[in-house]
Design a protein around this motif. Sequence first.
Motif, mmCIF file in Angstrom:
data_model
loop_
_atom_site.group_PDB
_atom_site.id
_atom_site.type_symbol
_atom_site.label_atom_id
_atom_site.label_comp_id
_atom_site.label_asym_id
_atom_site.label_seq_id
_atom_site.Cartn_x
_atom_site.Cartn_y
_atom_site.Cartn_z
ATOM 1 N N ARG A 131 -87.013 42.237 145.722
ATOM 2 C CA ARG A 131 -85.586 42.361 145.422
ATOM 3 C C ARG A 131 -85.230 41.620 144.135
ATOM 4 N N GLU A 132 -85.744 40.391 143.992
ATOM 5 C CA GLU A 132 -85.403 39.597 142.813
ATOM 6 C C GLU A 132 -85.976 40.198 141.537
ATOM 7 N N SER A 133 -87.186 40.730 141.614
ATOM 8 C CA SER A 133 -87.793 41.365 140.445
ATOM 9 C C SER A 133 -86.997 42.575 140.002
ATOM 10 N N ARG A 134 -86.597 43.388 140.978
ATOM 11 C CA ARG A 134 -85.819 44.586 140.657
ATOM 12 C C ARG A 134 -84.426 44.213 140.176
ATOM 13 N N LEU A 135 -83.803 43.250 140.839
ATOM 14 C CA LEU A 135 -82.446 42.845 140.483
ATOM 15 C C LEU A 135 -82.370 42.317 139.053
ATOM 16 N N GLU A 136 -83.382 41.559 138.635
ATOM 17 C CA GLU A 136 -83.377 40.990 137.290
ATOM 18 C C GLU A 136 -83.315 42.092 136.232
ATOM 19 N N ARG A 137 -84.134 43.120 136.411
ATOM 20 C CA ARG A 137 -84.147 44.206 135.435
ATOM 21 C C ARG A 137 -82.872 45.045 135.500
ATOM 22 N N LEU A 138 -82.452 45.359 136.710
ATOM 23 C CA LEU A 138 -81.279 46.212 136.842
ATOM 24 C C LEU A 138 -80.017 45.517 136.344
ATOM 25 N N TRP A 139 -79.897 44.234 136.617
ATOM 26 C CA TRP A 139 -78.726 43.485 136.145
ATOM 27 C C TRP A 139 -78.701 43.442 134.617
ATOM 28 N N SER A 140 -79.874 43.230 134.011
ATOM 29 C CA SER A 140 -79.932 43.186 132.547
ATOM 30 C C SER A 140 -79.602 44.540 131.930
ATOM 31 N N HIS A 141 -79.860 45.616 132.669
ATOM 32 C CA HIS A 141 -79.542 46.955 132.174
ATOM 33 C C HIS A 141 -78.052 47.258 132.276
ATOM 34 N N GLY A 142 -77.355 46.529 133.149
ATOM 35 C CA GLY A 142 -75.915 46.727 133.276
ATOM 36 C C GLY A 142 -75.423 47.115 134.651
ATOM 37 N N PHE A 143 -76.322 47.221 135.645
ATOM 38 C CA PHE A 143 -75.873 47.577 136.991
ATOM 39 C C PHE A 143 -75.045 46.449 137.588
ATOM 40 N N ARG A 144 -73.922 46.839 138.194
ATOM 41 C CA ARG A 144 -73.046 45.884 138.867
ATOM 42 C C ARG A 144 -72.660 46.401 140.263
ATOM 43 N N ALA A 145 -73.495 47.260 140.834
ATOM 44 C CA ALA A 145 -73.261 47.792 142.178
ATOM 45 C C ALA A 145 -74.623 48.050 142.820
ATOM 46 N N PHE A 146 -74.780 47.652 144.093
ATOM 47 C CA PHE A 146 -76.092 47.713 144.724
ATOM 48 C C PHE A 146 -75.993 48.198 146.161
ATOM 49 N N LEU A 147 -76.941 49.053 146.533
ATOM 50 C CA LEU A 147 -77.073 49.559 147.897
ATOM 51 C C LEU A 147 -78.213 48.778 148.543
ATOM 52 N N LEU A 319 -83.298 55.216 133.133
ATOM 53 C CA LEU A 319 -82.001 54.870 133.706
ATOM 54 C C LEU A 319 -80.864 55.359 132.805
ATOM 55 N N PRO A 320 -79.693 55.614 133.387
ATOM 56 C CA PRO A 320 -78.558 56.070 132.572
ATOM 57 C C PRO A 320 -77.948 54.935 131.778
ATOM 58 N N GLY A 321 -77.259 55.265 130.706
ATOM 59 C CA GLY A 321 -76.505 54.262 129.983
ATOM 60 C C GLY A 321 -75.260 53.879 130.770
ATOM 61 N N LEU A 322 -74.959 52.585 130.835
ATOM 62 C CA LEU A 322 -73.818 52.077 131.607
ATOM 63 C C LEU A 322 -72.874 51.316 130.687
ATOM 64 N N ASP A 323 -71.580 51.333 131.035
ATOM 65 C CA ASP A 323 -70.628 50.555 130.241
ATOM 66 C C ASP A 323 -70.624 49.103 130.719
ATOM 67 N N ALA A 324 -69.739 48.296 130.166
ATOM 68 C CA ALA A 324 -69.735 46.861 130.464
ATOM 69 C C ALA A 324 -69.448 46.556 131.928
ATOM 70 N N SER A 325 -68.797 47.479 132.631
ATOM 71 C CA SER A 325 -68.487 47.245 134.048
ATOM 72 C C SER A 325 -69.476 47.938 134.980
ATOM 73 N N GLY A 326 -70.557 48.485 134.425
ATOM 74 C CA GLY A 326 -71.576 49.112 135.249
ATOM 75 C C GLY A 326 -71.257 50.530 135.679
ATOM 76 N N ARG A 327 -70.444 51.219 134.911
ATOM 77 C CA ARG A 327 -70.080 52.595 135.242
ATOM 78 C C ARG A 327 -70.888 53.581 134.401
#
Length: 357
Positions: A131-147, A319-327
Amino acid sequence: MNIEEIGISELRLPEESNEGPLALIALHDRSGNRGVGCIAATPLRVKEMLRGLSAVIETLDVSRLGSWLSPLSAAVGRRSELAVMLPGLDLALCDLHARQRGTALGVLLGGSADASWPAFARLPLSQVALRESRLERLWSHGFRAFLLECDTRLDIDEIARLRARLGAETRLAIDARGCAEDDLASTCAALAELGVDWLEPPLVANDLARHVEFSRRSSVAIAAPSGMAGWVNYLALSERSVPGLYRPNLLGGCGPSALLGIGCRAMAGGNRLVPVALPSWLGLAAQLHFSAALGAVKAIECAAAVGVERRGLDWRATLPGLDASGRVSLPTGPGLGRDPGGNGETSRVWHRLALAV
């Protein structure tokens, strides 16, 4: 313009995907346009099945949106082995229709070109290192929502710690299909207090009665099981005005046209959708365009984020491009807005099926 040729190739998904063999089909017209879709079978098997439908496909009028559904359905009839073709052909024809007009598919279907949605990525709740390995990359990419995936038990304390760490602005949802149903009834109130968007419980896919019961006594939105066989069950839930959220499979039993029907019923009942699609560029593009058309979509689950921690240097390209709020926003360009060439997800081998047009 009629269809001149069909190309068939293998659609390659991440190793972590549980999907079986998949074929990408490309419908070519005489002006150089092509529309793409996906079919759950090997490319050679798809080519065989397309031969059985070629006499109908070559007469389809692509200029009239949706006009192909009746002749295709009639051609399939009771030949169940051909039914798997319909969702993929429907998507490819929609894409081709929009490309011929130089318009984004979602806009052509009545959606806004400025539409955007929170992009959810999956995280395993109990597998902390993964979880932590995946979260680190996804957060840096801009994701702000998680299932959050709960495999055996719903750990409220761990969810609370994650909520406190990520902040109140981060969106959270729960996939508890691996948990015991008895553990869920007493925890829904706690999930609501933690601001969880929705919960997918471990209910039998086609048990409508249990879903209705659970939804009406839960204090958090309950997602209808994404494994429901066919879209008729979703319509049945809408007709009963069951509160909650529906997760139809856009490229599975629910084709694009069926999804539009589900969306209209869901909106009438005050419900929302989070469509499920393949972990690929095609799945994401289809999600976004039909979400724009529906207008009742709550969020987008980005299935391509699965396994991102084990990919190479090009992991961001999946991964898709995301805006500053993760949309995530609707892709630009005609049709689905992307072309399969050069993205590494399709085989270099293309099978060709010429039509007598």
